[in-house]
Design a protein around this motif. Sequence first.
Motif, short mmCIF file in Angstrom:
data_model
loop_
_atom_site.label_atom_id
_atom_site.label_comp_id
_atom_site.label_asym_id
_atom_site.label_seq_id
_atom_site.Cartn_x
_atom_site.Cartn_y
_atom_site.Cartn_z
N GLY A 1 0.82 -1.21 0.00
CA GLY A 1 0.00 0.00 0.00
C GLY A 1 0.85 1.25 0.00
O GLY A 1 0.65 2.16 -0.82
N PHE A 2 1.83 1.31 0.89
CA PHE A 2 2.65 2.52 0.97
C PHE A 2 3.51 2.70 -0.27
O PHE A 2 3.72 3.83 -0.71
CB PHE A 2 3.52 2.48 2.24
CG PHE A 2 2.81 3.03 3.43
CD1 PHE A 2 2.60 4.40 3.55
CD2 PHE A 2 2.31 2.21 4.42
CE1 PHE A 2 1.92 4.92 4.63
CE2 PHE A 2 1.62 2.72 5.50
CZ PHE A 2 1.43 4.08 5.61
N THR A 3 3.98 1.58 -0.85
CA THR A 3 4.79 1.70 -2.07
C THR A 3 3.95 2.31 -3.18
O THR A 3 4.39 3.25 -3.86
CB THR A 3 5.28 0.30 -2.50
OG1 THR A 3 5.64 -0.44 -1.35
CG2 THR A 3 6.43 0.40 -3.47
N LEU A 4 2.73 1.79 -3.35
CA LEU A 4 1.85 2.33 -4.39
C LEU A 4 1.57 3.80 -4.15
O LEU A 4 1.64 4.61 -5.07
CB LEU A 4 0.53 1.54 -4.40
CG LEU A 4 0.51 0.27 -5.23
CD1 LEU A 4 -0.84 -0.40 -5.10
CD2 LEU A 4 0.78 0.62 -6.69
N PHE A 5 1.29 4.13 -2.87
CA PHE A 5 1.01 5.52 -2.53
C PHE A 5 2.19 6.40 -2.88
O PHE A 5 2.06 7.50 -3.42
CB PHE A 5 0.66 5.62 -1.04
CG PHE A 5 0.39 7.02 -0.58
CD1 PHE A 5 -0.80 7.63 -0.90
CD2 PHE A 5 1.35 7.73 0.14
CE1 PHE A 5 -1.05 8.92 -0.49
CE2 PHE A 5 1.11 9.02 0.54
CZ PHE A 5 -0.10 9.61 0.22
N GLY A 6 3.41 5.87 -2.58
CA GLY A 6 4.63 6.62 -2.88
C GLY A 6 4.77 6.87 -4.37
O GLY A 6 5.05 7.99 -4.80
N PHE A 7 4.50 5.84 -5.17
CA PHE A 7 4.60 6.01 -6.63
C PHE A 7 3.62 7.06 -7.12
O PHE A 7 3.97 7.93 -7.92
CB PHE A 7 4.33 4.67 -7.32
CG PHE A 7 5.53 3.77 -7.36
CD1 PHE A 7 6.77 4.25 -7.78
CD2 PHE A 7 5.44 2.44 -6.98
CE1 PHE A 7 7.88 3.42 -7.82
CE2 PHE A 7 6.53 1.60 -7.02
CZ PHE A 7 7.77 2.10 -7.44
N PHE A 8 2.38 6.95 -6.62
CA PHE A 8 1.36 7.92 -7.04
C PHE A 8 1.79 9.34 -6.68
O PHE A 8 1.73 10.24 -7.51
CB PHE A 8 0.02 7.60 -6.38
CG PHE A 8 -0.74 6.51 -7.05
CD1 PHE A 8 -0.91 6.53 -8.42
CD2 PHE A 8 -1.29 5.47 -6.32
CE1 PHE A 8 -1.61 5.51 -9.06
CE2 PHE A 8 -1.98 4.45 -6.95
CZ PHE A 8 -2.14 4.47 -8.32
N ALA A 9 2.22 9.50 -5.44
CA ALA A 9 2.61 10.83 -4.98
C ALA A 9 3.76 11.36 -5.82
O ALA A 9 3.76 12.52 -6.26
CB ALA A 9 3.01 10.78 -3.50
N TYR A 10 4.73 10.48 -6.11
CA TYR A 10 5.91 10.89 -6.89
C TYR A 10 5.49 11.33 -8.29
O TYR A 10 5.87 12.39 -8.77
CB TYR A 10 6.88 9.71 -6.96
CG TYR A 10 8.13 10.00 -7.74
CD1 TYR A 10 9.16 10.76 -7.18
CD2 TYR A 10 8.28 9.50 -9.03
CE1 TYR A 10 10.29 11.03 -7.90
CE2 TYR A 10 9.41 9.77 -9.76
CZ TYR A 10 10.41 10.53 -9.20
OH TYR A 10 11.52 10.81 -9.92
#
Lengths: 363, 174
Positions: B97-106
């Motif tokens: 979840g956090f990895t996906l969120f990080g990619f989206f945010a980036y």
Amino acid sequence: MENSLVFDLTMMMAKILVILVGTLGVVPVMVWFERRGAAWMQRRVGPNRVGPFGLLQPLADAIKFIFKETFIPKEANKFYYLMAPIIALIAPLCALAVIPFGSKVIINGQEVILQVAQMDTGVIFILAFAGLEVYPVILAGWASRNKYSVLGALRGSSQIVSYEISMGIALLSMLVVYGSFNPHDMVAWQQGSLGFLPKWGAFVNPIGALIFWISIFAETNRLPFDLAEGESEIVAGYHLEYGGMKFAAFFMAEYVAMIMASGLLATLFFGGYGLLPGMSELVSMISAHFGFGAVGMQNTKAAFEFISFATKIAFFMFLFVWIRWTLPRFRFDQLMDLGWKILFPISIINLVVVTLGVYYFNS
Amino acid sequence: MSLPIIILCLISAVLALTMLFAKSPITSALCLLGVLLMTAGIYGLIGEHMIATIQLVVYAGAIMVLFIFSIMLLNLSNSENDFKKKPALFIFGITIGFTLFGFFAYSIKNHFQFHLQDKLLGIFTPQLVAQLGGNSKVLSHALYSQFFVSFEVISLALLVAIVGAVVLAKRKVD
């Protein structure tokens, strides 16, 4: 700048105080009237021991409520059990923020509009908070873990949700007439007269007014629609497991909701804070007698507007009590039939007719 | 951002996390209700009273009532034991979840042109809206003139959904 901020804050606090004291202060009087009125209509004596005419009875009740043991059922979900009465009281009090109780007063050369929140959406905001009144019923019934409570909550919430539809459509037909969400515009529209009648919404759209009036009885869970707490079937319904001040909170919430509904009914259909017939002459007479200027006249007018609005609310509260001791309780299927098969189609037909009428008169 | 908005944002963030991690369904539903109420409060504080009210009427007043009503009707209170926490799976899920969120945010940070945000505004300024008679008037006018067709098509879609639900329910009864 600083001064005006202090002034605005003081005025806001004063208006909130008027609403709070006005509604919560009326509750004990209404409780007294409910019991004395019941006795009067049933040719009984009623509470007459505490104070003159039993007037101190609500005070005695309040003292008893406060000193009752705080009892929470063992199986109950404590957090939601305690939260339900709080929400029950907050939702109708919030809705009262949008109902204006006068046009404006002028203090120190500044206009103060007698309405807590001047919102663009006005009446719809009241509907939003009226919709939140379902939650305390559901929560109280669910958290008590009692079959009677759950049954009462199911009945109460389905009833509130069903009658919200006809209430909303009746409101919509009035919005079509006024062409505005703003309660001040509505009151301004209702000034003037239709022949010998005042130009009130109830005389322009009588069927809409009737449907709205019936619906608020169901919305506030009052007799003849108090299926949520039908004593003979489900003891006390959703607030069966509540005692002491927690029960009193539900009790107060019912009366606050009644005041809110009466205020909404008065604003939408009965001229709101508009002066009652004959009062405008009284205002100009008083102003002439004391030699008021424009400012003094406006303030006198505002005072009389407040009196008119309070009179209208008091009349509708009286109607609530009157109906309660006149009509017997409906059966649940009768209630649902009335809501879905009678009021709902009539309100839609009425909406179409009113829309065509408005189109005809405006073009 | 003013202080009240920040407070509402923080409360709604806490409520959203509670909603995710709560075990009992009614807590989750009520936390979602809280998030919706806080969002309505934020809309109200930035002066969008119409959106705030619609948020209250539609989401808080109708949809969440349905949620909580059905939870209460099915009485799901005892099903919390079915959700036993498995630490390995839980940590795996959170990491993804956090990895996906990080990619989206980036990707949003890199590809959304923030410097153009203020230049590409529509024609409506707060002054113009106030001059035209308030937020709800402007919104309704746009809805019933410019976007009339899409409005009607969406209401048709809702009607189809209602009829579909009735048909499905009826088949189960028969």
